[in-house]
Design a protein around this motif. Structure first.
Motif, PDB file in Angstrom:
ATOM      1  N   PRO A 205     -38.249 -93.033  52.153  1.00 18.28           N
ATOM      2  CA  PRO A 205     -37.855 -92.228  53.221  1.00 18.28           C
ATOM      3  C   PRO A 205     -37.206 -93.024  54.323  1.00 18.28           C
ATOM      4  N   LEU A 206     -37.721 -94.075  54.655  1.00 20.96           N
ATOM      5  CA  LEU A 206     -36.949 -95.011  55.809  1.00 20.96           C
ATOM      6  C   LEU A 206     -35.642 -95.544  55.341  1.00 20.96           C
ATOM      7  N   ALA A 207     -35.527 -96.000  54.168  1.00 27.40           N
ATOM      8  CA  ALA A 207     -34.423 -96.462  53.846  1.00 27.40           C
ATOM      9  C   ALA A 207     -33.371 -95.458  53.545  1.00 27.40           C
ATOM     10  N   PHE A 208     -33.715 -94.197  53.106  1.00 27.28           N
ATOM     11  CA  PHE A 208     -32.627 -92.972  53.048  1.00 27.28           C
ATOM     12  C   PHE A 208     -32.128 -92.869  54.573  1.00 27.28           C
TER      13      PHE A 208
ATOM     14  N   ALA B 296     -33.525-101.706  69.838  1.00 29.39           N
ATOM     15  CA  ALA B 296     -34.288-100.531  70.580  1.00 29.39           C
ATOM     16  C   ALA B 296     -33.566 -99.098  70.181  1.00 29.39           C
ATOM     17  N   TYR B 297     -32.622 -99.256  70.310  1.00 26.94           N
ATOM     18  CA  TYR B 297     -31.586 -98.078  70.032  1.00 26.94           C
ATOM     19  C   TYR B 297     -31.693 -97.725  68.723  1.00 26.94           C
ATOM     20  N   LEU B 298     -31.644 -98.276  67.759  1.00 31.68           N
ATOM     21  CA  LEU B 298     -31.983 -98.349  66.158  1.00 31.68           C
ATOM     22  C   LEU B 298     -33.151 -97.722  65.766  1.00 31.68           C
ATOM     23  N   ALA B 299     -34.267 -98.412  66.431  1.00 30.66           N
ATOM     24  CA  ALA B 299     -35.312 -97.912  66.364  1.00 30.66           C
ATOM     25  C   ALA B 299     -35.884 -96.556  66.895  1.00 30.66           C
ATOM     26  N   ASP B 300     -35.183 -96.221  67.974  1.00 32.50           N
ATOM     27  CA  ASP B 300     -35.266 -94.731  68.405  1.00 32.50           C
ATOM     28  C   ASP B 300     -34.634 -93.714  67.666  1.00 32.50           C
ATOM     29  N   GLN B 301     -33.615 -94.052  67.113  1.00 31.21           N
ATOM     30  CA  GLN B 301     -32.888 -93.267  66.034  1.00 31.21           C
ATOM     31  C   GLN B 301     -33.744 -92.930  64.831  1.00 31.21           C
ATOM     32  N   LEU B 302     -34.498 -93.926  64.653  1.00 32.43           N
ATOM     33  CA  LEU B 302     -35.253 -93.989  63.293  1.00 32.43           C
ATOM     34  C   LEU B 302     -36.508 -93.490  63.425  1.00 32.43           C
ATOM     35  N   SER B 303     -36.872 -93.383  64.685  1.00 30.24           N
ATOM     36  CA  SER B 303     -38.294 -93.150  65.155  1.00 30.24           C
ATOM     37  C   SER B 303     -39.482 -94.046  64.518  1.00 30.24           C
TER      38      SER B 303
END
Length: 63
Positions: free
Chosen positions: A43-46, A17-24
């Protein structure tokens, strides 16, 4: 495509959940990427690479 996101995330003590939040993105997206069911857009991989301070090649590899 294989990746080391789960290991990198665990090293930092981050939840999906935290990682998801950081990546939107959603937590389900993080889970799908970690399990190889979904390959992220470039773009998400970057964004993932930037967040972990690593190159895309260090995180993602071909099967």
């Amino acid at each position: 495509m294989k990746n080391t996101i789960r290991e990198l995330r665990a090293e930092r003590g981050w939840s999906q959940a935290y990682l998801a939040d950081q990546l939107s993105v959603s937590r389900q997206t993080v889970n799908a990427i970690e399990t190889g069911r979904y390959d992220p857009s470039l773009p998400l991989a970057f964004a993932i690479a930037r967040l972990f301070g690593a190159s895309i090649e260090a995180i993602f590899s071909e099967n």
